[in-house]
Design a protein around this motif. Structure first.
Motif, PDB file in Angstrom:
ATOM      1  N   GLN A  59      13.602   0.031   0.429  1.00 16.26           N
ATOM      2  CA  GLN A  59      12.802  -1.003  -0.247  1.00 16.26           C
ATOM      3  C   GLN A  59      13.279  -1.169  -1.694  1.00 16.26           C
ATOM      4  O   GLN A  59      13.432  -2.288  -2.191  1.00 16.26           O
ATOM      5  CB  GLN A  59      11.312  -0.604  -0.270  1.00 16.26           C
ATOM      6  N   SER A 117       6.657   8.509   4.616  1.00 12.22           N
ATOM      7  CA  SER A 117       7.736   7.525   4.500  1.00 12.22           C
ATOM      8  C   SER A 117       8.844   8.033   3.575  1.00 12.22           C
ATOM      9  O   SER A 117       8.564   8.566   2.501  1.00 12.22           O
ATOM     10  CB  SER A 117       7.113   6.247   3.930  1.00 12.22           C
ATOM     11  N   LYS A 152       0.588   6.764  11.158  1.00 14.15           N
ATOM     12  CA  LYS A 152       1.805   6.117  10.644  1.00 14.15           C
ATOM     13  C   LYS A 152       1.520   4.695  10.206  1.00 14.15           C
ATOM     14  O   LYS A 152       2.019   4.227   9.193  1.00 14.15           O
ATOM     15  CB  LYS A 152       2.902   6.144  11.738  1.00 14.15           C
ATOM     16  N   LEU A 156       2.690  11.733  -4.124  1.00 11.50           N
ATOM     17  CA  LEU A 156       2.139  11.266  -2.837  1.00 11.50           C
ATOM     18  C   LEU A 156       2.739  12.071  -1.681  1.00 11.50           C
ATOM     19  O   LEU A 156       2.024  12.511  -0.777  1.00 11.50           O
ATOM     20  CB  LEU A 156       2.412   9.762  -2.669  1.00 11.50           C
ATOM     21  N   LYS A 157       4.062  12.289  -1.731  1.00 10.18           N
ATOM     22  CA  LYS A 157       4.714  13.050  -0.649  1.00 10.18           C
ATOM     23  C   LYS A 157       4.151  14.464  -0.575  1.00 10.18           C
ATOM     24  O   LYS A 157       3.857  14.966   0.503  1.00 10.18           O
ATOM     25  CB  LYS A 157       6.241  13.157  -0.874  1.00 10.18           C
ATOM     26  N   GLU A 189       0.490  14.498   0.834  1.00 11.21           N
ATOM     27  CA  GLU A 189       0.268  14.150   2.240  1.00 11.21           C
ATOM     28  C   GLU A 189       0.830  15.171   3.223  1.00 11.21           C
ATOM     29  O   GLU A 189       0.257  15.353   4.283  1.00 11.21           O
ATOM     30  CB  GLU A 189       0.736  12.729   2.572  1.00 11.21           C
ATOM     31  N   LEU A 218       5.285  -6.199   0.826  1.00 14.87           N
ATOM     32  CA  LEU A 218       6.214  -5.092   1.060  1.00 14.87           C
ATOM     33  C   LEU A 218       5.567  -4.128   2.053  1.00 14.87           C
ATOM     34  O   LEU A 218       4.488  -3.595   1.789  1.00 14.87           O
ATOM     35  CB  LEU A 218       6.424  -4.398  -0.289  1.00 14.87           C
ATOM     36  N   SER A 219       6.213  -3.923   3.200  1.00 16.39           N
ATOM     37  CA  SER A 219       5.606  -3.048   4.203  1.00 16.39           C
ATOM     38  C   SER A 219       6.671  -2.519   5.159  1.00 16.39           C
ATOM     39  O   SER A 219       7.409  -3.309   5.749  1.00 16.39           O
ATOM     40  CB  SER A 219       4.553  -3.829   4.994  1.00 16.39           C
ATOM     41  N   GLN A 220       6.728  -1.220   5.313  1.00 13.85           N
ATOM     42  CA  GLN A 220       7.665  -0.622   6.272  1.00 13.85           C
ATOM     43  C   GLN A 220       7.341  -1.113   7.666  1.00 13.85           C
ATOM     44  O   GLN A 220       8.180  -1.678   8.356  1.00 13.85           O
ATOM     45  CB  GLN A 220       7.574   0.914   6.190  1.00 13.85           C
ATOM     46  N   SER A 221       6.088  -0.887   8.087  1.00 13.64           N
ATOM     47  CA  SER A 221       5.696  -1.178   9.473  1.00 13.64           C
ATOM     48  C   SER A 221       5.521  -2.665   9.724  1.00 13.64           C
ATOM     49  O   SER A 221       5.655  -3.133  10.856  1.00 13.64           O
ATOM     50  CB  SER A 221       4.369  -0.477   9.785  1.00 13.64           C
ATOM     51  N   THR A 281       0.448  -3.165   8.347  1.00 13.17           N
ATOM     52  CA  THR A 281      -0.660  -2.624   7.553  1.00 13.17           C
ATOM     53  C   THR A 281      -1.736  -3.691   7.339  1.00 13.17           C
ATOM     54  O   THR A 281      -1.445  -4.783   6.829  1.00 13.17           O
ATOM     55  CB  THR A 281      -0.113  -2.091   6.213  1.00 13.17           C
ATOM     56  N   CYS A 295       0.856  -1.205   0.000  1.00  7.49           N
ATOM     57  CA  CYS A 295       0.000   0.000   0.000  1.00  7.49           C
ATOM     58  C   CYS A 295       0.887   1.249   0.000  1.00  7.49           C
ATOM     59  O   CYS A 295       2.009   1.219   0.517  1.00  7.49           O
ATOM     60  CB  CYS A 295      -0.847   0.079   1.269  1.00  7.49           C
ATOM     61  N   GLY A 296       0.346   2.330  -0.508  1.00  9.10           N
ATOM     62  CA  GLY A 296       0.964   3.657  -0.378  1.00  9.10           C
ATOM     63  C   GLY A 296       2.362   3.736  -0.965  1.00  9.10           C
ATOM     64  O   GLY A 296       2.628   3.294  -2.093  1.00  9.10           O
ATOM     65  N   THR A 297       3.273   4.295  -0.180  1.00  6.90           N
ATOM     66  CA  THR A 297       4.657   4.437  -0.635  1.00  6.90           C
ATOM     67  C   THR A 297       5.267   3.073  -0.951  1.00  6.90           C
ATOM     68  O   THR A 297       6.032   2.928  -1.918  1.00  6.90           O
ATOM     69  CB  THR A 297       5.465   5.176   0.456  1.00  6.90           C
ATOM     70  N   SER A 298       4.932   2.072  -0.155  1.00  9.40           N
ATOM     71  CA  SER A 298       5.470   0.725  -0.415  1.00  9.40           C
ATOM     72  C   SER A 298       4.980   0.208  -1.766  1.00  9.40           C
ATOM     73  O   SER A 298       5.700  -0.510  -2.464  1.00  9.40           O
ATOM     74  CB  SER A 298       5.049  -0.242   0.698  1.00  9.40           C
ATOM     75  N   VAL A 315       5.286  10.399   9.664  1.00  3.77           N
ATOM     76  CA  VAL A 315       4.204   9.708   8.951  1.00  3.77           C
ATOM     77  C   VAL A 315       4.571   9.530   7.475  1.00  3.77           C
ATOM     78  O   VAL A 315       4.347   8.475   6.884  1.00  3.77           O
ATOM     79  CB  VAL A 315       2.868  10.484   9.132  1.00  3.77           C
TER      80      VAL A 315
HETATM   81  C1  F6R Z   1       3.232   7.552   2.693  1.00  5.96           C
HETATM   82  C2  F6R Z   1       3.088   6.490   3.670  1.00  5.96           C
HETATM   83  C3  F6R Z   1       2.012   5.480   3.484  1.00  5.96           C
HETATM   84  C4  F6R Z   1       2.573   4.069   3.759  1.00  5.96           C
HETATM   85  C5  F6R Z   1       1.454   3.023   3.680  1.00  5.96           C
HETATM   86  C6  F6R Z   1       1.968   1.615   3.823  1.00  5.96           C
HETATM   87  O1  F6R Z   1       4.305   8.378   2.979  1.00  5.96           O
HETATM   88  O2  F6R Z   1       3.834   6.416   4.609  1.00  5.96           O
HETATM   89  O3  F6R Z   1       1.461   5.563   2.220  1.00  5.96           O
HETATM   90  O4  F6R Z   1       3.561   3.797   2.823  1.00  5.96           O
HETATM   91  O5  F6R Z   1       0.500   3.275   4.686  1.00  5.96           O
HETATM   92  O6  F6R Z   1       2.628   1.442   5.022  1.00  5.96           O
HETATM   93  P1  F6R Z   1       3.597   0.217   5.270  1.00  5.96           P
HETATM   94  O7  F6R Z   1       4.737   0.325   4.353  1.00  5.96           O
HETATM   95  O8  F6R Z   1       3.974   0.336   6.706  1.00  5.96           O
HETATM   96  O9  F6R Z   1       2.784  -1.037   4.992  1.00  5.96           O
END
Ligand code: F6R
Length: 362
Positions: A165, A158, A357, A241-242, A245, A104-107, A110, A58-61, A156
């Motif tokens: 990534q 990313s 976040k 996106l940056k 947001e 693929l996910s930072q956190s 999600t 999702c999103g940046t990922s 918030v």
């Molecule tokens: C944008 C942003 C969001 C996340 C998205 C997915 O700057 O931070 O779009 O990229 O909510 O989050 P993760 O990567 O944690 O799954």
């Protein structure tokens, strides 16, 4: 905590040389012109048998995943599909034999990406996770994968998660590519390019003040477009996106070739266009897109690699790099662009309104 910066976002933008270095540490195998990603727990035969990739995020990922699609198709020569995680979860995806599914996910938390992990497992896919947060739910449920090692991302918006990534996806593409069509020389060139990234990101960070000066002209706009082609198309999506947001300016990322298919109707002197142009081979095409925009009176800001000339009103010149790593440098320049525009507009950068976040609800 913020390392002397006024916001976590600016600190994390500046963390990137180290974050990217950490994302490659111990992975680059120059002797064999390949990479080594132990967390995958896959032997050479298993790696060679992968003939399709399914990425979801999702999103940046998701924007990073779109860059991964170019890597897997160009370097490995296998089909790669990218699906928004919620869409993957609900659209009854087809998982063929020998498909590697990648979450693929930072956190790693999600909700939609986690649900897509469950769906991929239910369908019997071979699954890996690429996450930043160690021990996160998605990383644990996948049971194998690669950590970004970017360090905690607090802002918030990313930033370092995106660049790491992309770095990890590129490393994975080299690994798979070497079992298929990527020859030793091509792989060696990309390894060298990855190795140079931390220093080149440092160079981009030095442009911060000049990028701020450019953004001063655009703080009152209500809408902007970001355009790119090929490898720079996902970067255009990420730049837009940056901006939306953190600065609350409506911004759209478009493939540059799509301008004529609708968006040109919206362009005028109040709608700036950011054109990303880091590839000499497609430079002429972007130059003609810039002319299309200028003739509708849109101010154009070009993000160009050294040595590329365009008729844009303003230019942000980043170091010349391999086509696979130039998008990372362009993304950093656009992070600075969005930061400064938001800062000059007095926005709450680390905590944009209406955003969290970690999106742990559907
Ligand atoms: C944008 C942003 C969001 C996340 C998205 C997915 O700057 O931070 O779009 O990229 O909510 O989050 P993760 O990567 O944690 O799954």
């Amino acid at each position: 905590q913020k390392g002397g910066f006024s916001t976590f976002m600016m600190k994390e933008i500046h963390d990137q040389p180290r974050a990217v270095r950490n994302s490659v540490r111990g992975h680059l195998d120059f002797d064999n012109a390949t990479t080594s990603l132990g967390g995958l727990h896959m032997n050479p035969k298993e790696l060679a048998s992968i003939d399709r990739i399914q990425l979801f995020a999702c999103g940046t990922s998701l924007n990073a995943a779109l860059l991964g699609q170019y890597f897997f198709e160009d370097l490995v020569g296998i089909p790669c599909q990218v699906t928004q995680a919620a869409d993957f979860r609900y659209r009854n995806p087809i998982i063929e034999k020998n498909t590697l599914a990648i979450a693929l996910s930072q956190s790693g938390e999600t909700a939609d990406t986690l649900a897509a992990v469950h769906e991929a497992k239910r369908k019997g896919a071979d699954l890996i996770a690429i996450c930043n947060a160690v021990g996160s739910t998605i990383a644990r449920e996948a049971g194998r994968g690669v950590y970004l090692h970017a360090g905690p991302e607090i802002s918030v918006a990313s930033t370092k998660a995106f660049t790491t990534q992309v770095s990890v996806l590129l490393q994975l593409a080299i690994l798979l590519g070497r079992t298929k069509r990527l020859d030793r020389g091509q792989a060696a060139d990309i390894l060298k390019a990855i190795d140079q990234l931390p220093e080149q990101i440092e160079e981009v960070l030095k442009l911060s003040d000049s990028i701020r000066t450019i953004t001063e002209k655009y703080t009152d706009v209500h809408s902007m477009f970001f355009i790119g082609r090929g490898y720079q198309y996902p970067v255009a999506l990420e730049g837009a996106l940056k901006v939306k947001e953190i600065s609350y300016i409506h911004a759209e990322g478009y493939h540059a070739a799509e301008l004529k298919h609708g968006p040109l109707a919206l362009l005028d002197e109040k709608v700036p266009v950011v054109a990303i142009c880091t590839n000499k081979d497609s430079a002429q095409k972007i130059v003609s897109n810039i002319r299309e925009c200028s003739s509708r009176k849109s101010p154009v800001i070009a993000v160009v690699s050294e040595g590329i000339e365009t008729p844009a009103d303003d230019s942000i010149t980043i170091p010349q790099a391999h086509p696979t790593t130039a998008p990372i440098l362009a993304a950093v320049a656009l992070q600075l662009f969005s930061f400064h525009i938001a800062d000059l507009r007095g926005c709450s950068i680390d905590q944009p309104k209406n955003l969290a976040k970690s999106v742990t609800v559907e």
